[in-house]
Design an enzyme around this catalytic site. Structure first.
Site, PDB file in Angstrom:
ATOM      1  N   ASN A 213      51.084  64.028  50.829  1.00 44.75           N
ATOM      2  CA  ASN A 213      51.107  62.581  50.604  1.00 44.75           C
ATOM      3  C   ASN A 213      52.203  62.250  49.597  1.00 44.75           C
ATOM      4  O   ASN A 213      52.855  63.138  49.061  1.00 44.75           O
ATOM      5  CB  ASN A 213      49.733  62.086  50.131  1.00 44.75           C
ATOM      6  N   ASP A 281      42.170  65.535  51.404  1.00 45.65           N
ATOM      7  CA  ASP A 281      40.732  65.648  51.636  1.00 45.65           C
ATOM      8  C   ASP A 281      40.393  66.736  52.654  1.00 45.65           C
ATOM      9  O   ASP A 281      39.288  67.256  52.652  1.00 45.65           O
ATOM     10  CB  ASP A 281      40.174  64.298  52.101  1.00 45.65           C
ATOM     11  N   LYS A 291      55.642  80.244  63.038  1.00 51.23           N
ATOM     12  CA  LYS A 291      56.014  78.869  63.351  1.00 51.23           C
ATOM     13  C   LYS A 291      55.507  78.488  64.743  1.00 51.23           C
ATOM     14  O   LYS A 291      55.702  79.250  65.700  1.00 51.23           O
ATOM     15  CB  LYS A 291      57.543  78.755  63.294  1.00 51.23           C
ATOM     16  N   LYS A 344      32.328  55.296  43.806  1.00 49.11           N
ATOM     17  CA  LYS A 344      32.981  56.605  43.601  1.00 49.11           C
ATOM     18  C   LYS A 344      32.580  57.218  42.257  1.00 49.11           C
ATOM     19  O   LYS A 344      32.348  58.414  42.154  1.00 49.11           O
ATOM     20  CB  LYS A 344      34.506  56.408  43.668  1.00 49.11           C
TER      21      LYS A 344
END
Ligand code: CTP
Length: 407
Positions: A213, A281, A291, A344
């Site tokens: 990310n 996550d 590969k 949370k």
């Protein structure tokens, strides 16, 4: 601002701006400080050692092989007896020598032999300042703990315009004063231990591909530095991020969420644990050892995922005695900020949660500014728009207050 009792070793290297060191010496002396100057061979062509010596009231040193001086003072003693070493102006050449540990004259020998903090005020032509080698050298020196003031942007002696001009003597003096003000500042987290996670994780698909990310590691880096500035011993566990080198911290680089969890477990016990990392996550259940070739299958491959452990929750839910006194999480949300964050906080079991809205358009993910809503069991506070550095300073202060009230 007083510099009474402070002794500055001023290293003047050879640039047209060397004449400004005369005004700098005056400012330091007016504030009560003393100056010992060293001129590089290049500097002596721009400013006379006699002028500097007369101003400083002591000989201006120029040559490593001045054996009389060496037996009288010695370069080791010279560099260590100072409270601060200031290199002004710092040319591209002396910065390159410092970055590479060269010691081929008195100035660089002192710089290499010292344990005293160093402040450098670069001055050079704009192209030299922007050259890839100078960028690399500055980066290396920052990592080594060298502080910088300037350069300023403006008209240059060579007729060009841009960054590279020596900071004004008043600005260099302010940086010197600031250095001493900070070293006198209270260190309420002295002796405390902290673990900070930061940056993204990378989950491999095969040896050359991964899922990750856009976390930049800015907030985690700022927090680690803010804790270290207040005296904490910080272990900084970072995924592959753009910002991953907080000053004064022990750095533990990791790639995957599982590696991050193992590094956090190994870093405990600690009194403070802060989780700023954007942990993936899920991981790929069975990453390929080779590969994945596009021609091997007629259809695109399907990835199967396994949930990663929740590192924050695993630490927040440790039994008393093993659990850090303060476990702090972050929440990245894209809607219903406070409701989601409150849920949370409860689900993870942390003490404090700093929530921010990372919706596209806010520029928060990866940016330098943020907008935090702070939550704990007692309620919530909107901290308003702030830089990530300001958030870090505010959080570190709050941690210090909280831990001192427990002690
Ligand atoms: N966190 C963690 N380990 C994970 C996932 C998250 O330690 N595997 C931590 C983050 O560092 C952060 C907090 O948990 O401090 C919340 O992360 P966030 O991504 O906002 O939440 P998630 O747990 O991923 O929940 P959701 O996807 O439902 O928003």
């Amino acid at each position: 601002m007083t510099l009474a009792g402070k002794h500055i070793l001023l290293i003047i290297s050879g640039g047209i701006a060397a004449y400004k060191s005369i005004h700098l010496i005056r400012l330091i002396q007016k504030a009560g400080g003393t100056v010992q100057a060293i001129l590089t061979e290049g500097a002596t062509h721009f400013v006379s050692p006699l002028t500097i010596a007369t101003l400083c009231g002591r000989p201006a040193l120029t040559d490593l092989f001045d054996l009389t001086r060496e037996t009288e003072i010695g370069h080791i003693e010279l560099s260590r007896s100072a409270d601060l070493i200031v290199v002004a102006p710092a040319t591209a050449h002396i910065l390159a020598r410092m970055a590479n540990g060269l010691a081929d004259d008195l100035a660089t020998t002192c710089l290499l032999a010292t344990t005293t903090p160093i402040l450098a005020a670069p001055a050079m032509n704009v192209r030299m300042w922007e050259a890839a080698s100078t960028r690399r050298n500055i980066e290396l020196l920052r990592e080594d703990g060298v502080a910088f003031v300037g350069p300023d942007a403006g008209d240059m002696a060579c007729g060009e315009f841009g960054p590279g001009r020596l900071a004004e003597p008043e600005e260099i003096f302010a940086a010197i004063a600031d250095h001493f003000a900070r070293s006198r500042a209270p260190r309420p987290l002295e002796g405390r231990t902290a673990v900070v996670t930061s940056g993204p994780t990378r989950e491999p698909i095969d040896p050359v591909r991964y899922i990750s990310n856009a976390s930049s590691g800015r907030q985690g880096t700022a927090i680690a530095e803010a804790l270290a500035a207040l005296g904490a011993r910080v272990k900084f566990i970072t995924g592959p991020a753009e910002y991953a080198r907080p000053a004064g911290c022990e750095i533990v680089p990791v790639e995957t969420a599982l590696e991050m969890k193992a590094a956090v477990d190994a870093a405990l016990p600690a009194e403070i644990a802060i989780f700023t990392a954007a942990v993936a996550d899920w991981r790929i259940t069975a990453p390929s050892d080779v590969k994945v070739k596009k021609d091997a299958a007629a259809t695109p491959p399907t990835l199967e995922f396994t949930p990663n452990p929740d590192i924050l929750a695993s630490v927040a839910q440790l039994p008393a005695g093993q659990r850090p006194s303060l476990v702090i999480g972050f929440a990245a949300e894209t809607g219903n900020l406070e409701t989601q964050a409150r849920e949370k906080l409860a689900r993870k079991g942390c003490d404090w949660l700093l929530a921010n809205d990372v919706s596209p358009g806010t520029g928060i993910f990866g940016g330098s500014d943020t907008h935090i809503v702070f939550l704990d069991a007692a309620g919530s506070e909107d901290w308003g728009p702030l830089s990530k550095t300001a958030v870090a300073a505010r959080l570190a202060e709050r941690i210090a207050v909280r831990l001192s009230s427990e002690a």
